[in-house]
Design an enzyme around this catalytic site. Sequence first.
Site, PDB file in Angstrom:
ATOM      1  CB  CYS A  50      44.791 -74.424  28.071  1.00 39.76           C
ATOM      2  SG  CYS A  50      43.276 -74.493  29.049  1.00 39.76           S
ATOM      3  CB  ALA A  51      50.237 -75.755  27.938  1.00 39.81           C
TER       4      ALA A  51
END
Length: 135
Positions: A50-51
Amino acid sequence: MATEAFEEIVEDFDFIEEWEDRYRYVIEQGKEMQPLDDALKVPATKVDGCASQVWLHPRIEGGVFQFDGDSDAMIVRGLIALLRKLYNGLTLAEVLDVDARAEMARLGLNEHLSSQRSNGLRAMIERIRSVAALG
């Protein structure tokens, strides 16, 4: 196969025509969610891929799947809230039967999330499925 709570989200989305309003709706869902206790924000609950920072804390009680989660990004927190409505209260077998990508596509999210957000959503779904598979 979606929960009644998720079907309510789908119905709400049917009435919201503009994507910006849908985006705000998703963020509101995240704001309504209880924050995850800081003690649970540990490497074991962190979702890679996930960013943003994302934590999922699953629980299996009596064969029923539940999870809480949190993120430092408002839209991701909203996506966690949607996933909670999709999965919480299902049996482990039902969790594995859910086609989460198809269910989320019913909300029109696929076309409007950045590739990084889509990858993060996919990583969260994979984490949920792996926990249910290990049950």
